[in-house]
Design a protein around this motif. Structure first.
Motif, PDB file in Angstrom:
ATOM      1  N   GLY A 353      31.724  45.811  40.820  1.00  0.00           N
ATOM      2  CA  GLY A 353      33.122  45.489  40.539  1.00  0.00           C
ATOM      3  C   GLY A 353      34.091  46.435  41.239  1.00  0.00           C
ATOM      4  N   PRO A 354      35.337  45.984  41.432  1.00  0.00           N
ATOM      5  CA  PRO A 354      36.315  46.732  42.222  1.00  0.00           C
ATOM      6  C   PRO A 354      36.732  48.066  41.598  1.00  0.00           C
ATOM      7  CG  PRO A 354      37.312  44.761  41.259  1.00  0.00           C
ATOM      8  CD  PRO A 354      35.854  44.671  41.006  1.00  0.00           C
ATOM      9  N   GLU A 355      36.686  48.199  40.248  1.00  0.00           N
ATOM     10  CA  GLU A 355      37.107  49.472  39.635  1.00  0.00           C
ATOM     11  C   GLU A 355      36.190  50.606  40.064  1.00  0.00           C
ATOM     12  OE1 GLU A 355      36.676  46.713  37.834  1.00  0.00           O
ATOM     13  OE2 GLU A 355      38.692  46.212  37.074  1.00  0.00           O
ATOM     14  N   ALA A 356      34.868  50.366  39.958  1.00  0.00           N
ATOM     15  CA  ALA A 356      33.896  51.388  40.358  1.00  0.00           C
ATOM     16  C   ALA A 356      34.070  51.732  41.833  1.00  0.00           C
ATOM     17  CB  ALA A 356      32.478  50.883  40.101  1.00  0.00           C
ATOM     18  N   ALA A 357      34.286  50.703  42.639  1.00  0.00           N
ATOM     19  CA  ALA A 357      34.432  50.930  44.081  1.00  0.00           C
ATOM     20  C   ALA A 357      35.709  51.709  44.380  1.00  0.00           C
ATOM     21  CB  ALA A 357      34.442  49.599  44.817  1.00  0.00           C
ATOM     22  N   LEU A 358      36.778  51.406  43.627  1.00  0.00           N
ATOM     23  CA  LEU A 358      38.052  52.084  43.859  1.00  0.00           C
ATOM     24  C   LEU A 358      37.923  53.583  43.582  1.00  0.00           C
ATOM     25  CD1 LEU A 358      40.982  51.681  44.703  1.00  0.00           C
ATOM     26  CD2 LEU A 358      41.557  51.206  42.318  1.00  0.00           C
ATOM     27  N   ARG A 378      41.136  50.384  50.746  1.00  0.00           N
ATOM     28  CA  ARG A 378      41.761  50.712  49.448  1.00  0.00           C
ATOM     29  C   ARG A 378      42.729  49.584  49.047  1.00  0.00           C
ATOM     30  NH1 ARG A 378      45.790  54.098  46.887  1.00  0.00           N
ATOM     31  NH2 ARG A 378      44.843  54.752  44.903  1.00  0.00           N
ATOM     32  N   ALA A 379      43.458  49.050  50.024  1.00  0.00           N
ATOM     33  CA  ALA A 379      44.387  47.951  49.741  1.00  0.00           C
ATOM     34  C   ALA A 379      43.638  46.766  49.146  1.00  0.00           C
ATOM     35  CB  ALA A 379      45.097  47.535  51.032  1.00  0.00           C
ATOM     36  N   ARG A 380      42.481  46.490  49.736  1.00  0.00           N
ATOM     37  CA  ARG A 380      41.693  45.356  49.278  1.00  0.00           C
ATOM     38  C   ARG A 380      41.215  45.553  47.837  1.00  0.00           C
ATOM     39  NH1 ARG A 380      36.539  43.191  52.704  1.00  0.00           N
ATOM     40  NH2 ARG A 380      35.288  42.743  50.869  1.00  0.00           N
ATOM     41  N   MET A 381      40.747  46.781  47.525  1.00  0.00           N
ATOM     42  CA  MET A 381      40.282  47.073  46.161  1.00  0.00           C
ATOM     43  C   MET A 381      41.450  46.972  45.175  1.00  0.00           C
ATOM     44  SD  MET A 381      37.109  47.855  46.749  1.00  0.00           S
ATOM     45  CE  MET A 381      36.141  48.249  48.192  1.00  0.00           C
ATOM     46  N   LEU A 382      42.605  47.532  45.556  1.00  0.00           N
ATOM     47  CA  LEU A 382      43.784  47.512  44.673  1.00  0.00           C
ATOM     48  C   LEU A 382      44.193  46.073  44.375  1.00  0.00           C
ATOM     49  CD1 LEU A 382      45.842  50.424  46.298  1.00  0.00           C
ATOM     50  CD2 LEU A 382      44.953  50.398  43.957  1.00  0.00           C
ATOM     51  N   VAL A 385      42.049  44.503  41.718  1.00  0.00           N
ATOM     52  CA  VAL A 385      42.286  44.915  40.327  1.00  0.00           C
ATOM     53  C   VAL A 385      43.727  44.621  39.913  1.00  0.00           C
ATOM     54  CG1 VAL A 385      40.471  46.667  40.332  1.00  0.00           C
ATOM     55  CG2 VAL A 385      42.807  47.333  40.952  1.00  0.00           C
ATOM     56  N   GLY A 386      44.455  43.893  40.790  1.00  0.00           N
ATOM     57  CA  GLY A 386      45.786  43.422  40.407  1.00  0.00           C
ATOM     58  C   GLY A 386      46.918  44.406  40.632  1.00  0.00           C
ATOM     59  N   ARG A 387      46.650  45.505  41.358  1.00  0.00           N
ATOM     60  CA  ARG A 387      47.740  46.459  41.629  1.00  0.00           C
ATOM     61  C   ARG A 387      48.363  46.104  42.987  1.00  0.00           C
ATOM     62  NH1 ARG A 387      44.211  51.754  40.290  1.00  0.00           N
ATOM     63  NH2 ARG A 387      45.902  52.892  41.307  1.00  0.00           N
ATOM     64  N   ARG A 388      49.132  44.997  42.988  1.00  0.00           N
ATOM     65  CA  ARG A 388      49.577  44.393  44.244  1.00  0.00           C
ATOM     66  C   ARG A 388      50.558  45.258  45.025  1.00  0.00           C
ATOM     67  NH1 ARG A 388      47.601  39.519  44.779  1.00  0.00           N
ATOM     68  NH2 ARG A 388      48.879  39.242  46.641  1.00  0.00           N
ATOM     69  N   ASP A 389      51.485  45.924  44.327  1.00  0.00           N
ATOM     70  CA  ASP A 389      52.482  46.724  45.046  1.00  0.00           C
ATOM     71  C   ASP A 389      51.832  47.898  45.776  1.00  0.00           C
ATOM     72  OD1 ASP A 389      54.277  44.989  44.085  1.00  0.00           O
ATOM     73  OD2 ASP A 389      55.204  46.349  42.617  1.00  0.00           O
TER      74      ASP A 389
END
Lengths: 417, 116
Positions: A353-358, A378-382, A385-389
């Motif tokens: 999952g993206p959280e662990a990867a982030l 990092r942009a892709r992981m963010l 997880v919905g942190r678009r900005d």
């Protein structure tokens, strides 16, 4: 310019490009053998290499318009020998050597014999760890692959004078410091082969990293690197890592047609896999199997095995990410570089999952904060997880840091979305 | 070919090594000189500590004499040895076995000697 002029210019370019490819193919088959033979004859790599380089420049000039002569190797050998004798006569420090030289007929490369390939000892000398990585690459490109200084400068986007100086210094050091032109034996072999294979891999990636350029170079370094990987793998059939690197470059080469479409980069996940070259993939798989049978695992074989996983998948969604992640974990035992760890996070995101990867991506910040792809990953992981900005800010930072036009357009398209 | 090998240390890292460890490593350097007797020439010396160094430097009117080593480098030369071996790979192979290389901050520079 009207339409037919455009078409004429297009076909003119196509012809020139074919000739460049042919020249590259013909010259690199001959270059290293002639340098090696002349070095043996003259007792000086510096003089031998200079004489061959001069002959190659002359050949490129003549053959581009007049075509390749029937025996290009003989032509180059004779021209190089002539240049060497000319230099010896002109330069005082060489003059006494002239009388000591054997019959120039001795200075012909032995072709088609069962003698061990004389190119490999020369290659190990050019890639000696006592030379800087930049010098190893430049000297290998010139002495082994037969590129002219101008071609190296265009292909690596370095000033021609810098390239020339690097080569001169490296050759002088080989002579003055007593760097042997020899394939190391025993326990030294693995580490030294590692340096050689790294130079070949850098040569391959350099072809894609040329900043700001859209293939203005008249030599395709990726093609040269693949050729050289083949020579090494063929001459050192018992070295598993040499086979591993060849397999890796074949897998990458197979994707080339899908990686760049109309000059635009396409990410692995989005590539049209029908454009992948199945013949090259089959060859890569066969080479990787040969390597595995030698039972001496290593970093290049693992890199190749990861590439093989991608090649096995019908599409991005079909990828066996657990297998990819397992291979990356094995790779870390050989190569803990931040780039490998960053690439691993992409597989980690798919498995855990993206959280662990982030978290893992963030841990790499100190090492990779100046590297555009760290920001892009990092942009892709963010985004996942919905942190678009924050994702947008990272994409912009990646855009600022990239120097390659095609990569810039890819990132711009992402920011625009 | 003849090479000078220069043994250097980094004094600020020396403190990190226990006296027992240092003692044990130094003892092995004697064996090293024995093992490599065949390639060592008569030229070589161990130097007094860097605190004994005096440097004479180019000056405007006349050379300037001062206390200390000639550079601000963190590494200092502890000694040198001339070896006679076939090529750089042979020199590297011998230098790699220099026992002090297991201590942090230790390095060995290999320089070929000019021949006419």
């Amino acid at each position: 310019m009207n339409e037919s002029d455009g078409a004429a210019a297009e076909s003119g370019r196509a012809r020139a490009a074919a000739t460049d490819r042919l020249l590259a193919r013909v010259i690199r088959e001959e270059s290293a053998r002639i340098v090696a033979a002349l070095t043996g004859w003259l007792g000086s790599l510096d003089l031998a290499e200079e004489s061959v380089a001069e002959a190659i420049e002359e050949a490129v000039r003549q053959w581009r318009t007049a075509g390749v002569p029937p025996n290009p190797g003989g032509w180059l050998t004779q021209a190089a020998r002539h240049n060497a004798l000319d230099r010896l006569r002109r330069e005082k420090r060489y003059r006494e050597k002239l009388a000591l030289l054997a019959d120039p007929a001795e200075a012909a490369p032995r072709a088609g014999t069962n003698e061990p390939d004389e190119r490999l000892p020369l290659l190990f000398g050019c890639c000696h760890p006592a030379l800087s990585p930049d010098a190893q690459l430049a000297l290998t490109l010139r002495a082994i692959c037969g590129l002219t200084t101008a071609q190296i400068a265009r292909a690596t986007l370095a000033p021609e004078s810098t390239v020339a100086q690097r080569i001169v210094r490296a050759k002088r050091k080989i002579g003055a410091a007593g760097i042997p032109l020899r394939i190391p034996e025993g326990s030294e072999r693995a580490a030294r082969l590692g340096v050689v294979l790294t130079v070949v891999s850098v040569m391959y990636s350099e072809a894609h990293l040329v900043a700001g350029a859209d293939a203005a170079a008249d030599r395709d370094l990726a093609d040269d690197a693949l050729w050289l990987a083949r020579v090494i793998a063929h001459e050192l059939p018992r070295e598993a890592e040499a086979q591993g690197l060849l397999a890796l470059l074949l897998f990458h080469r197979a994707r080339e047609g899908a990686r760049a479409v109309d000059g635009e980069l396409v990410l692995l996940a989005d590539q049209d896999r029908a454009r992948w070259d199945r013949r090259l993939i089959a060859e890569a798989q066969a080479v990787l199997e040969t390597a595995a049978m030698l039972r001496r695992p290593g970093r290049w074989q693992l890199h190749a095995a990861i590439a093989a996983c991608h090649s096995d998948a019908r599409d991005g969604g079909d990828t066996d990410w657990l297998q990819v992640l397992t291979l990356y974990d094995m790779l870390l035992a050989y190569d803990r570089s931040p780039i490998v760890r960053l690439n691993r996070t992409v597989a980690l995101a798919e498995v855990d999952g993206p959280e662990a990867a982030l978290d893992e991506v963030d841990a790499l910040r100190p090492a990779l904060t100046g590297y555009h792809l760290w920001h892009a990953v990092r942009a892709r992981m963010l985004r996942h997880v919905g942190r678009r900005d924050e994702a947008m800010a990272e994409d912009l930072r990646a855009l600022e840091l990239t120097a390659n036009d095609a990569e810039r357009r890819l990132l711009e398209a992402r920011v625009d979305r | 070919m003849k090479y000078v090998i220069m043994f250097t240390t980094t004094p600020e890292l020396d403190a990190a090594v226990s006296p027992e460890h240092a003692e044990q490593v130094y003892r092995r350097t004697y064996d090293w000189f024995g093992t490599n007797r065949a390639v060592l020439t008569a030229a070589g010396a161990q130097l007094q500590p860097v605190t004994t160094a005096t440097t004479v430097t180019h000056g405007g009117d006349a050379p300037v004499v001062a206390d200390g080593p000639f550079s601000e480098a963190k590494e200092v030369i502890g000694g040198f040895q001339v070896i006679d071996v076939p090529d750089l790979d042979a020199a590297i192979a011998i230098v790699k076995t220099w026992p002090l290389l297991e201590l942090p901050g230790v390095s060995v520079e290999i320089r070929p000697i000019v021949v006419d």
